[in-house]
Enzyme design. Structure first.
Site, PDB file in Angstrom:
ATOM      1  N   ASP A  25      37.469  27.229  36.632  1.00  0.00           N
ATOM      2  CA  ASP A  25      37.034  27.360  35.239  1.00  0.00           C
ATOM      3  C   ASP A  25      38.210  27.144  34.293  1.00  0.00           C
ATOM      4  O   ASP A  25      38.086  26.472  33.279  1.00  0.00           O
ATOM      5  CB  ASP A  25      36.379  28.735  34.993  1.00  0.00           C
ATOM      6  CG  ASP A  25      37.263  29.890  35.436  1.00  0.00           C
ATOM      7  OD1 ASP A  25      38.186  29.676  36.241  1.00  0.00           O
ATOM      8  OD2 ASP A  25      37.043  31.026  34.977  1.00  0.00           O
ATOM      9  N   ASP A  63      45.728  28.331  33.947  1.00  0.00           N
ATOM     10  CA  ASP A  63      46.555  28.982  32.938  1.00  0.00           C
ATOM     11  C   ASP A  63      48.020  28.801  33.350  1.00  0.00           C
ATOM     12  O   ASP A  63      48.598  27.733  33.159  1.00  0.00           O
ATOM     13  CB  ASP A  63      46.139  30.461  32.921  1.00  0.00           C
ATOM     14  CG  ASP A  63      46.423  31.138  31.603  1.00  0.00           C
ATOM     15  OD1 ASP A  63      47.511  30.917  31.061  1.00  0.00           O
ATOM     16  OD2 ASP A  63      45.571  31.904  31.124  1.00  0.00           O
TER      17      ASP A  63
HETATM   18  C1  PRP Z   1      41.255  33.142  36.562  1.00  0.00           C
HETATM   19  C2  PRP Z   1      40.777  31.707  36.695  1.00  0.00           C
HETATM   20  C3  PRP Z   1      41.774  31.090  37.624  1.00  0.00           C
HETATM   21  C4  PRP Z   1      43.053  31.856  37.315  1.00  0.00           C
HETATM   22  C5  PRP Z   1      43.930  31.024  36.436  1.00  0.00           C
HETATM   23  O1  PRP Z   1      40.767  33.884  37.618  1.00  0.00           O
HETATM   24  O2  PRP Z   1      39.476  31.631  37.222  1.00  0.00           O
HETATM   25  O3  PRP Z   1      41.428  31.240  38.980  1.00  0.00           O
HETATM   26  O4  PRP Z   1      42.686  33.050  36.614  1.00  0.00           O
HETATM   27  O5  PRP Z   1      45.105  31.716  36.123  1.00  0.00           O
HETATM   28  P1  PRP Z   1      46.559  31.200  36.533  1.00  0.00           P
HETATM   29  O6  PRP Z   1      46.577  29.719  36.303  1.00  0.00           O
HETATM   30  O7  PRP Z   1      47.455  31.944  35.578  1.00  0.00           O
HETATM   31  O8  PRP Z   1      46.820  31.566  37.942  1.00  0.00           O
HETATM   32  P2  PRP Z   1      40.843  35.490  37.686  1.00  0.00           P
HETATM   33  O9  PRP Z   1      41.979  35.924  38.544  1.00  0.00           O
HETATM   34  O10 PRP Z   1      40.799  36.041  36.290  1.00  0.00           O
HETATM   35  O11 PRP Z   1      39.530  35.857  38.497  1.00  0.00           O
HETATM   36  P3  PRP Z   1      38.014  35.459  38.169  1.00  0.00           P
HETATM   37  O12 PRP Z   1      37.850  33.995  38.501  1.00  0.00           O
HETATM   38  O13 PRP Z   1      37.240  36.331  39.078  1.00  0.00           O
HETATM   39  O14 PRP Z   1      37.756  35.733  36.709  1.00  0.00           O
END
Ligand code: PRP
Length: 175
Positions: A99, A102
């Site tokens: 999704d 970051d």
């Molecule tokens: C979010 C998103 C990515 C990750 C990106 O997942 O879905 O997997 O963070 O962040 P990064 O590039 O800084 O590593 P999250 O850990 O919030 O879990 P979720 O998908 O269950 O919301």
């Protein structure tokens, strides 16, 4: 619970249109092949559901559950693999579906893990790319919307597990 102030950043219509464009690009790139789409749970569940129905390329699907820790709006770099794939990816054309990218730390750890399993190819597709927040050198092949800054929720994206079910993507107004 009081909802924070938020405004629509990408409407459901804009999201659908962009996904259709991304699917056409993926179809061009994977002609004559079969895709194995890997959804990264939880955030990608709506995006992968819509993307896989737009793509014309034959596709199978599997999921991984990865969580990164941190404050509500900032990732910490500590990554936990909570659910592994059920299918073998050896010799397959794998497309990771996220999704949001970051810092890139989740993707970096995920790509390293999947590459050990010798896929024929490994590419990454994300609906939202927060490139300015990147602290790793990972490459993203398909990007829906680039986002410079801000915290977003909806269409799978959460704030402390809430708002994933919103059909549009909203920017949370922090001021
Ligand atoms: C979010 C998103 C990515 C990750 C990106 O997942 O879905 O997997 O963070 O962040 P990064 O590039 O800084 O590593 P999250 O850990 O919030 O879990 P979720 O998908 O269950 O919301």
């Amino acid at each position: 619970m009081k909802q924070p102030p938020m405004r629509i950043l990408y409407s459901r219509k804009e999201i659908a249109a962009r996904i259709a464009e991304m699917a056409r690009q993926i179809d061009r790139d994977y002609q004559g092949r079969e895709l194995l789409m890997v959804g990264v749970l939880k955030g990608s569940f709506l995006f992968i559901a819509d993307l896989i129905r737009e793509v014309q390329t034959p596709a199978i699907v599997d999921f991984m559950r990865i969580a990164s820790y941190g404050s509500e709006t900032q990732s910490s770099g500590i990554i936990e693999f909570r659910k592994d794939l059920e299918l073998s990816i050896k010799g397959r054309d794998v497309l990771i579906v996220e999704d949001i990218v970051d810092s890139g730390q989740t993707l970096k750890a995920l790509c390293a893990r999947l590459l050990q399993r010798e896929p024929a190819s490994l590419r990454v597709c994300t609906l939202v790319d927060k490139k300015a927040a990147r602290i790793t050198d990972i490459h993203v092949d398909y990007v829906g919307f680039p986002l410079d800054d801000g915290f977003i929720v909806g269409y799978g994206l959460d704030w402390d597990e809430r708002y994933r079910n919103l059909a549009d993507i909203f920017l949370v107004e922090t001021e």
